[in-house]
Write an enzyme that holds these catalytic residues in place. Structure first.
Site, short mmCIF file in Angstrom:
data_model
loop_
_atom_site.label_atom_id
_atom_site.label_comp_id
_atom_site.label_asym_id
_atom_site.label_seq_id
_atom_site.Cartn_x
_atom_site.Cartn_y
_atom_site.Cartn_z
N ASP A 195 0.87 -1.17 0.00
CA ASP A 195 0.00 0.00 0.00
C ASP A 195 0.91 1.22 0.00
OD1 ASP A 195 -1.71 2.11 0.55
OD2 ASP A 195 -3.10 0.82 1.65
N TYR B 151 -5.71 11.18 -3.39
CA TYR B 151 -6.20 12.40 -2.73
C TYR B 151 -5.26 12.89 -1.63
CZ TYR B 151 -8.04 8.87 0.48
OH TYR B 151 -8.16 7.80 1.33
N LYS B 152 -4.23 12.10 -1.30
CA LYS B 152 -3.25 12.55 -0.30
C LYS B 152 -2.18 13.38 -1.03
CE LYS B 152 -4.48 8.89 2.88
NZ LYS B 152 -4.35 7.47 3.19
N ARG C 122 0.33 15.03 13.90
CA ARG C 122 1.00 14.66 12.65
C ARG C 122 1.12 15.87 11.72
NH1 ARG C 122 -1.59 9.98 8.87
NH2 ARG C 122 -3.22 11.55 8.79
#
Ligand SMILES: *Cc1c(COP(=O)(O)O)cnc(C)c1O
Length: 408
Positions: free
Chosen positions: A195, A220-221, A367
């Protein structure tokens, strides 16, 4: 802001130029491209063109006249460079959870006599959930093993059918060694599914050079294709002929418009397509890839390390309550940096309130993503100024920062 312009692989990566191509709202320092990339400025014109000159006017004809049908492959081939994939090995469509299911199902079918799917406890939950669902569906007593990420390699034994791992840990940014893990897995006859959700667009990936079997990821990241942007799947050329596409939809059929009653897979990577793809979302991805075409992944990586090292150094010097939760060695972590803090949720809400957008992952991880395409050193320093102020003034104690939203 420093200019990182230099030539490599024939590509002149100029991050001052790429930065201009994103819309970032006034007063926002966006350190969350690892969850949802920001909007490329060209999106508005591209979508308007799609509405007025494609869907609106072409209607159903657009599948041919505007080449909608081939976009899954065209975009897959454009994306391939970013992940070191060979031509015609990647298609785009569906969502990542579905692509995980599809890849693991195909990989399992290659080792029908084995009963173990090996993942790790640092994997993103949906990957594990999809594997659980697949196991239930197959009803053959297959077991999902999830040792600690550090122990995965020693759990690669001869009874393992599929190793399913996320290369870059979504919480800490820790990187699995792709080449070594694949070598070990192939040594015992296991098939590996990667992944790349936190790798594609974050770090250089060399699927072909690592002899990868399958890989999946989302757009989309880091790839900035907008919320719900389509996922991608890679199948190694040596497997494409024989691999069984577990989700046998009509867009993966050898002749979709023959409308045969029986399924016959396409003879190429198109067999991993399922159904009608999100053409509007493809338009956004295409605009984003126009920006990606302007940079080399090694330049992105170098600039990202520079940003994240600056952030860590400044935070550790000025916000001593925060504990680094990512590997200290930049080569062992992706492009995000995580800090643990007992009141991390409230602290992140206080940061967001001041325009510094990162995110929070339970139980205590703050994060921050460092994407040089739209983040510069001055942003990093300004973000640490605000973080230090919040820590010193303890504004995170304000009750309004403790309310939990649906999405964190
Ligand atoms: C973001 C992410 C997902 C999300 O899957 P969707 O189907 O797009 O919601 C899955 N796996 C990993 C490793 C992720 O980081």
């Amino acid at each position: 802001m420093t200019s990182n312009a230099h030539v490599e692989d024939g590509i002149l990566s100029d991050f001052n130029a790429t930065r201009e191509q994103f819309f970032i709202p006034e007063g926002v320092i966006y350190l969350n491209g690892n969850s949802l990339g920001p909007m490329p400025r060209g999106t508005e014109a591209a979508l308007s063109d799609f509405l007025h000159n494609e869907w609106g006017t072409e209607l159903i004809r657009g599948w041919n006249t505007k080449d909608w049908f081939n976009q899954s492959n065209t975009l897959g081939n454009r994306l391939a460079r970013l992940i070191g994939a060979e031509p015609d090995t990647v298609v785009v469509g569906d969502t990542l959870s579905i692509k995980v299911f599809q890849a693991v199902a195909s990989a399992l079918a290659m080792r029908p006599e084995r009963r173990i799917i090996l993942s790790d406890s640092g994997n993103f939950p949906t990957d594990l959930y999809m594997a659980e669902g697949l196991i239930k569906l197959k009803d053959k007593g297959i077991e999902l093993r999830t040792p600690d990420p550090e122990a995965v390699e020693e759990h690669i034994t001869e009874d393992v059918a599929v190793v399913m791992v996320t290369e870059v840990d979504y919480r800490t940014g820790r990187i699995h060694n792709m080449k070594r893990l694949i070598e070990k897995a192939h040594g015992v006859g296991a098939v590996v599914v990667w992944d790349l959700a936190h790798s594609a667009g974050a770090i250089p990936v060399d699927l072909a050079g690592c002899n990868a079997d399958f890989a999946v990821g989302c757009t989309y990241k880091y790839l900035n294709a907008g919320p719900g942007g389509p996922a991608f799947i890679y199948v190694a050329p040596r497997h494409i002929d024989t691999v069984e596409p577990a989700l046998s939809g009509w867009h993966g059929h050898a002749a979709p418009f023959a409308f045969d009653l029986g399924y016959r897979p396409a003879g190429n990577i198109e067999k991993m397509r399922i159904g009608t793809p999100p053409v509007a979302a493809f338009k956004i991805l295409s605009v984003s890839l126009d920006i990606w075409d302007q940079v080399s992944m090694q330049d992105v990586r170098d600039a990202s390390i520079d940003l994240s090292e600056t952030f860590i150094r400044e935070v550790e010097a000025r916000c001593t309550q925060l504990q680094l939760a990512s590997p200290r060695d930049p080569l062992q972590r992706g492009s995000q940096v995580s800090f643990a803090f007992e009141h991390g949720y409230a602290c992140m809400q206080a940061l967001i309130d001041r325009g510094v957008i990162g995110d929070f992952r339970a139980p205590d991880i703050m994060r921050f993503g460092f994407t040089p395409l739209f983040i510069g050193k001055s942003d990093v320093l300004a973000a640490v100024d605000i973080l230090e102020d919040i820590m010193t003034s303890e504004t995170w104690r304000n009750e309004k920062f403790h309310r939990k939203s649906l999405v964190t």
